[in-house]
Design a protein around this motif. Structure first.
Motif, PDB file in Angstrom:
ATOM      1  N   ASP A  99      37.240  40.211  27.445  1.00 10.52           N
ATOM      2  CA  ASP A  99      38.681  39.938  27.389  1.00 10.52           C
ATOM      3  C   ASP A  99      39.503  41.072  27.985  1.00 10.52           C
ATOM      4  OD1 ASP A  99      38.446  37.475  26.388  1.00 10.52           O
ATOM      5  OD2 ASP A  99      38.827  38.027  24.306  1.00 10.52           O
ATOM      6  N   GLU A 100      39.117  42.322  27.621  1.00 11.53           N
ATOM      7  CA  GLU A 100      39.910  43.454  28.102  1.00 11.53           C
ATOM      8  C   GLU A 100      39.802  43.599  29.625  1.00 11.53           C
ATOM      9  OE1 GLU A 100      36.137  45.147  26.147  1.00 11.53           O
ATOM     10  OE2 GLU A 100      37.554  43.517  25.846  1.00 11.53           O
ATOM     11  N   GLU A 101      38.624  43.240  30.158  1.00 12.41           N
ATOM     12  CA  GLU A 101      38.407  43.314  31.605  1.00 12.41           C
ATOM     13  C   GLU A 101      39.344  42.324  32.311  1.00 12.41           C
ATOM     14  OE1 GLU A 101      34.623  42.712  34.681  1.00 12.41           O
ATOM     15  OE2 GLU A 101      34.411  42.293  32.562  1.00 12.41           O
ATOM     16  N   PHE A 102      39.426  41.139  31.726  1.00  6.81           N
ATOM     17  CA  PHE A 102      40.251  40.114  32.338  1.00  6.81           C
ATOM     18  C   PHE A 102      41.728  40.464  32.249  1.00  6.81           C
ATOM     19  CE2 PHE A 102      42.512  36.033  32.261  1.00  6.81           C
ATOM     20  CZ  PHE A 102      42.180  35.614  33.540  1.00  6.81           C
ATOM     21  N   GLN A 103      42.136  41.050  31.133  1.00  5.06           N
ATOM     22  CA  GLN A 103      43.552  41.349  30.947  1.00  5.06           C
ATOM     23  C   GLN A 103      44.063  42.456  31.874  1.00  5.06           C
ATOM     24  OE1 GLN A 103      43.697  41.928  26.743  1.00  5.06           O
ATOM     25  NE2 GLN A 103      43.607  39.732  26.340  1.00  5.06           N
ATOM     26  N   GLU A 104      43.124  43.181  32.490  1.00  8.20           N
ATOM     27  CA  GLU A 104      43.550  44.219  33.418  1.00  8.20           C
ATOM     28  C   GLU A 104      44.081  43.647  34.733  1.00  8.20           C
ATOM     29  OE1 GLU A 104      40.352  46.903  34.044  1.00  8.20           O
ATOM     30  OE2 GLU A 104      40.408  47.664  31.999  1.00  8.20           O
ATOM     31  N   ILE A 105      43.770  42.395  34.977  1.00  9.66           N
ATOM     32  CA  ILE A 105      44.207  41.775  36.229  1.00  9.66           C
ATOM     33  C   ILE A 105      45.729  41.622  36.214  1.00  9.66           C
ATOM     34  CG2 ILE A 105      44.076  39.684  37.632  1.00  9.66           C
ATOM     35  CD1 ILE A 105      41.275  39.294  36.346  1.00  9.66           C
ATOM     36  N   THR A 106      46.344  41.989  37.324  1.00 17.01           N
ATOM     37  CA  THR A 106      47.800  41.899  37.377  1.00 17.01           C
ATOM     38  C   THR A 106      48.226  40.814  38.362  1.00 17.01           C
ATOM     39  OG1 THR A 106      47.804  43.550  39.118  1.00 17.01           O
ATOM     40  CG2 THR A 106      48.145  44.341  36.870  1.00 17.01           C
ATOM     41  N   ILE A 107      49.438  40.379  38.205  1.00 26.25           N
ATOM     42  CA  ILE A 107      49.958  39.364  39.119  1.00 26.25           C
ATOM     43  C   ILE A 107      50.408  40.053  40.407  1.00 26.25           C
ATOM     44  CG2 ILE A 107      51.711  37.581  39.445  1.00 26.25           C
ATOM     45  CD1 ILE A 107      49.786  36.900  37.195  1.00 26.25           C
ATOM     46  N   ARG A 182      42.326  34.015  42.490  1.00 25.80           N
ATOM     47  CA  ARG A 182      43.700  33.956  43.017  1.00 25.80           C
ATOM     48  C   ARG A 182      44.269  35.372  43.141  1.00 25.80           C
ATOM     49  NH1 ARG A 182      48.731  35.754  42.223  1.00 25.80           N
ATOM     50  NH2 ARG A 182      50.260  34.387  43.160  1.00 25.80           N
ATOM     51  N   GLU A 183      44.055  36.193  42.115  1.00 26.67           N
ATOM     52  CA  GLU A 183      44.572  37.573  42.150  1.00 26.67           C
ATOM     53  C   GLU A 183      43.890  38.388  43.240  1.00 26.67           C
ATOM     54  OE1 GLU A 183      47.214  38.306  40.602  1.00 26.67           O
ATOM     55  OE2 GLU A 183      47.134  36.372  39.608  1.00 26.67           O
TER      56      GLU A 183
END
Lengths: 198, 86
Positions: A99-107, A182-183
């Protein structure tokens, strides 16, 4: 992918050579793509495909029709591909997004994708390599769900049957895969590494 | 209904896809709420469009079958896998 009539299936169960040929003809492409996207090596992919068809041959008479034959073949291929990955990298295990890895992705800046012309970019070989690199960054099971849904166009119900994962888990993986790619794509285009004219 | 005819067919399709993912019917209150929001939100419209483009390019990157693969698989099964060298 392939729909067999009851008569065709009955013939297949008797290992009718013509029906077996039809199954191979219709399923080689989709199964090879799935397996290759998992193992990323042509020789390994062919080994896994061969193993899949051997299992089909040996077990077809026991096929009960609880799922469609292609769904069953996808499941056999998926298990064989994951097993191959475990053999290739025994210490690595099968990864999943944390989860934490994924949340690092920014728009990223959306303008890059606004201006992006997919048809032109697909003519660019370097761009195709980049797409494959990003796809490989997805954890195995997340990549598997993305390939089954967005490349092979299978339904969520079929993917649940193939992976043995819950509906909730499959939807979550698909969402993370699409957002992640997408990111990555937006980041790549924003950095201006590509020629928009393709 | 406000905005019913404003949203493009493409956006309707995307909303339908979103609602399908959520396991809901497009006419459900939740989906209607999403559709109404997207009608007035260029950011959401653009984001959904960019997701669609992403999926589109990956659909085009399927791996091609190596030459002769189908024939090799046919040959493998022709006489039974016992004759193959796995």
């Amino acid at each position: 992918m392939l729909k067999l009539t009851d008569d065709q299936l009955a013939l297949a169960i008797k290992l009718d050579p013509a029906t077996i040929s039809l199954i191979v003809k219709k399923t080689t492409g989709p199964l090879y793509n799935l397996i290759f996207q998992m193992v990323r090596n042509r020789e390994d992919a062919e080994d896994v495909l061969q193993e899949t068809y051997i299992k089909m041959y040996n077990n077809l008479s026991g096929f009960r029709g609880e799922s469609s034959l292609p769904t069953w073949l996808y499941r056999v291929a998926t298990n064989a591909a994951l097993e191959k990955l475990r053999k290739i990298s025994p210490d690595r295990g099968i990864r999943d997004f944390q989860d934490e890895e994924f949340q690092e992705i920014t728009i990223n800046d959306r303008r890059a994708l606004d201006e992006f012309n997919p048809e032109r970019m697909m003519m660019n070989e370097e761009f195709k390599t980049v797409l494959n690199t990003y796809l490989q960054e997805l954890p195995e099971k997340t990549r598997l769900v993305f390939v089954l849904r967005d490349q092979e166009n299978l339904s969520l119900e079929e993917i649940v049957m193939i992976t043995g994962d819950s509906d909730w888990s499959v939807k979550g993986r698909l969402k993370r895969a699409r957002s992640f790619l997408r990111e990555k794509l937006a980041g790549y285009l924003t950095e201006g590494k590509v020629n928009y004219e393709g | 209904m406000k905005g019913k005819d404003i949203i493009s067919p493409q956006c309707k399709k995307i909303v339908y896809e979103i609602c399908e993912r959520m396991g809901e019917d497009m006419t459900s209150p939740h989906c209607r709420e999403i559709m109404h929001h997207i009608e007035d939100c260029p950011e959401c419209k653009a984001y959904l469009e960019s997701l669609k483009k992403t999926v589109h390019v990956y659909r085009k990157t399927r791996e091609e079958i190596p030459a002769g693969l189908e024939e090799r698989m046919m040959e493998l099964l022709k006489h039974g896998p016992g004759h193959a060298t796995p």
